[in-house]
Design a protein around this motif. Structure first.
Motif, PDB file in Angstrom:
ATOM      1  N   ALA A 162     -23.117  46.661  27.249  1.00  0.00           N
ATOM      2  CA  ALA A 162     -23.565  45.916  26.060  1.00  0.00           C
ATOM      3  C   ALA A 162     -24.894  45.217  26.357  1.00  0.00           C
ATOM      4  CB  ALA A 162     -22.504  44.907  25.642  1.00  0.00           C
ATOM      5  N   SER A 163     -25.109  44.851  27.614  1.00  0.00           N
ATOM      6  CA  SER A 163     -26.385  44.190  27.912  1.00  0.00           C
ATOM      7  C   SER A 163     -27.448  45.176  28.390  1.00  0.00           C
ATOM      8  CB  SER A 163     -26.180  43.030  28.887  1.00  0.00           C
ATOM      9  OG  SER A 163     -25.628  43.506  30.085  1.00  0.00           O
ATOM     10  N   GLY A 164     -27.207  46.478  28.219  1.00  0.00           N
ATOM     11  CA  GLY A 164     -28.271  47.466  28.439  1.00  0.00           C
ATOM     12  C   GLY A 164     -28.133  48.349  29.667  1.00  0.00           C
ATOM     13  N   TYR A 165     -27.147  48.110  30.515  1.00  0.00           N
ATOM     14  CA  TYR A 165     -26.994  48.976  31.696  1.00  0.00           C
ATOM     15  C   TYR A 165     -26.518  50.353  31.282  1.00  0.00           C
ATOM     16  CZ  TYR A 165     -27.940  45.108  34.731  1.00  0.00           C
ATOM     17  OH  TYR A 165     -28.585  44.092  35.373  1.00  0.00           O
ATOM     18  N   GLN A 199     -19.177  44.797  29.272  1.00  0.00           N
ATOM     19  CA  GLN A 199     -20.209  43.751  29.188  1.00  0.00           C
ATOM     20  C   GLN A 199     -21.554  44.262  29.694  1.00  0.00           C
ATOM     21  OE1 GLN A 199     -18.645  40.402  31.343  1.00  0.00           O
ATOM     22  NE2 GLN A 199     -18.505  39.222  29.442  1.00  0.00           N
TER      23      GLN A 199
END
Ligand code: SAH
Ligand code: SF4
Ligand code: F3S
Length: 445
Positions: A193-196, A190
């Motif tokens: 997927a959110s850019g980390y 997750q």
């Protein structure tokens, strides 16, 4: 009066507490609160406390005292005290009697009651105490607000079973519990997927991961599974215990290009007599042998440590062995602490407590030598090229980008384009005690 609600969370202590503060922030935002941007704007203040040393506790008491005025000016202000401190015997009651304007007190085991406590604080004027002696099963799927934008923290174990004789953590955080591997992998997926780009796996003793799980898995296996997540660029972990650092783990770290070449490996002391009294479970010789193995397998590895001076019974000779050890190992960095007597721990009742002046002399001598080593190690980086993950602009000088090497050294370098979240090749041009300076060669991703 505006009816927008703002929250503020003040965090003390380790990365575990930072992560828990992220959970608290997630809960507050789910209730419709916004993060306060100005001082005095918040109508909900949460204090996430630490009790690992007396200094940390005193800071909390000082802060609670100062909040009295704010509460007098705004009786609707909600104040909550969480974290490790009230998890100690009688402390929640002490906070309630000394600071009756605190609305509620909770601990790491009752973090999940926070939304209820906030809601009830509006009706209930008396301090509510929500402390539970033992932890429940691990609750997954909580709303977490990560503190940073490129690098995220993911806990893999909670609590600690090591019972080092000076340490309060096992008493306030409970016995070690490992998160299920699927839950960890899900959270990492997750996040990427959110850019980390970078994840740090967290635990008081990460390398004992999995011992309590019904499935056959250890920390090396977990690393291998997390590294298979394609979009993840870097993996770090904190903290490792020398006792559980086996050859299989060394080989896995060496094999995985995503795993950063930084190992935080607290040694605490250099004398076998003190290590035994501390219940650390290794000798000075075993620790040195482990360092040798690590450097053989991962020659570029940066090894950092934690050190305590003034443990009960520590003689000048014992202390000199700590100095000798840091000169032998040459840690890239060390967190140095003066022993703090924690009531309820075995060391608190040990004879030959070291006088404050002696502890002070020893910490100063220790810091002096370690600083010389750190600066020399940093200066040896000059001319080398490192892969640096851009983490954001330097706050004081926005024409500079801040990032970290795989070895966890902070680097500032000029960047015309915002390279936050990108892996950049940087040539090191200068070094100080705290950071490196460099020039970008090329962006790698
Ligand atoms: N689980 C980690 C970190 C625990 S707390 C570990 O074992 O390394 C972080 C550091 O605080 C410890 O490594 C230790 O150096 C220090 N510490 C813990 N209790 C202390 C005490 N009573 N006095 C001084 N330092 C302490
Ligand atoms: Fe404390 Fe030792 Fe556990 Fe670290 S390993 S948290 S120092 S008891
Ligand atoms: Fe402090 Fe609790 Fe961490 S006592 S060091 S915040 S586990």
């Amino acid at each position: 009066m505006s009816n927008i609600n703002y929250y503020d969370i003040i965090t003390f202590g380790c990365q575990m507490n930072e992560y828990d503060s992220g959970v608290m922030a997630g809960f507050c935002e789910a209730l419709g609160y916004f993060p306060a941007e100005r001082q005095g704007e918040a109508n909900l203040i949460l204090i996430n406390t630490c009790c690992v040393r007396e200094k940390a506790e005193n800071k909390v008491y000082g802060l609670l005292g100062r909040l009295r005025k704010l509460k007098q000016a705004n009786p609707d202000l909600i104040i909550g005290v969480g974290g490790c401190m009230p998890q100690q015997k009688n402390i929640a009651r002490e906070i309630k009697s000394r600071f009756p304007y605190v609305n509620f007190i909770f601990g790491p085991h009752t973090l999940f009651q926070l939304p209820q406590l906030i809601k009830r604080a509006n009706e209930n004027k008396e301090t509510m105490i929500a402390i539970q002696e033992n932890p429940d099963e691990i609750t997954e799927d909580k709303p977490v607000k990560q503190a940073r934008i490129v690098c995220a923290w993911v806990p893999i174990t909670f609590g600690c079973n090591n019972f080092c004789t000076y340490c309060i953590v096992p008493y306030v955080r409970g016995q070690e519990r490992s998160r299920r591997p699927e839950a960890i992998l899900h959270e990492v997926r997750q996040l990427v997927a959110s850019g980390y780009k970078e994840v740090t796996l967290l635990g008081q003793n990460v390398n004992s991961y999995g011992k309590d799980l019904p499935v056959e898995i250890d920390f090396a296996d977990l690393i291998s599974q997390v590294c298979r997540i394609q979009e993840l660029i870097r993996l770090r972990f904190l903290t490792s215990h020398p006792r559980d650092f086996h050859q299989k783990l060394i080989e896995e770290i060496a094999r995985q290009p995503k795993v950063c070449e930084h190992i935080h490996l607290p040694v605490q002391a250099g004398s076998n007599k003190i290590l035994t009294k501390m219940n650390r479970g290794y000798s000075r010789e075993e620790y040195l042998a482990l360092i040798k193995n690590l450097r053989q397998a991962i020659p570029q590895a940066a090894i950092t440590t934690d050190l305590i001076v003034g443990f009960p019974g520590e003689t000048t000779g014992d202390f000199l062995q700590t100095l000798d050890l840091i000169e032998k190992v040459r840690f890239t960095n060390a967190f140095t602490f003066v022993y703090s007597n924690r009531s309820g721990t075995p060391a608190a009742k040990m004879p030959d407590q070291v006088p404050a002046e002696v502890k002070k002399e020893r910490i100063q001598a220790l810091i002096k030598i370690q600083n010389e080593i750190t600066i020399a190690e940093n200066q040896a980086e000059t001319g080398k090229i490192h892969q640096v993950l851009g983490e954001g602009k330097n706050e004081k000088n926005p024409s500079l980008l801040a990032g970290r090497t795989g070895t966890n050294k902070l680097v500032f370098f000029p960047a015309r384009k915002d390279l936050t979240g990108e892996l950049v090749q940087v040539k090191i041009t200068a070094a100080t005690l705290t950071h490196l300076a460099g020039i970008a060669q090329a962006a790698l991703v």
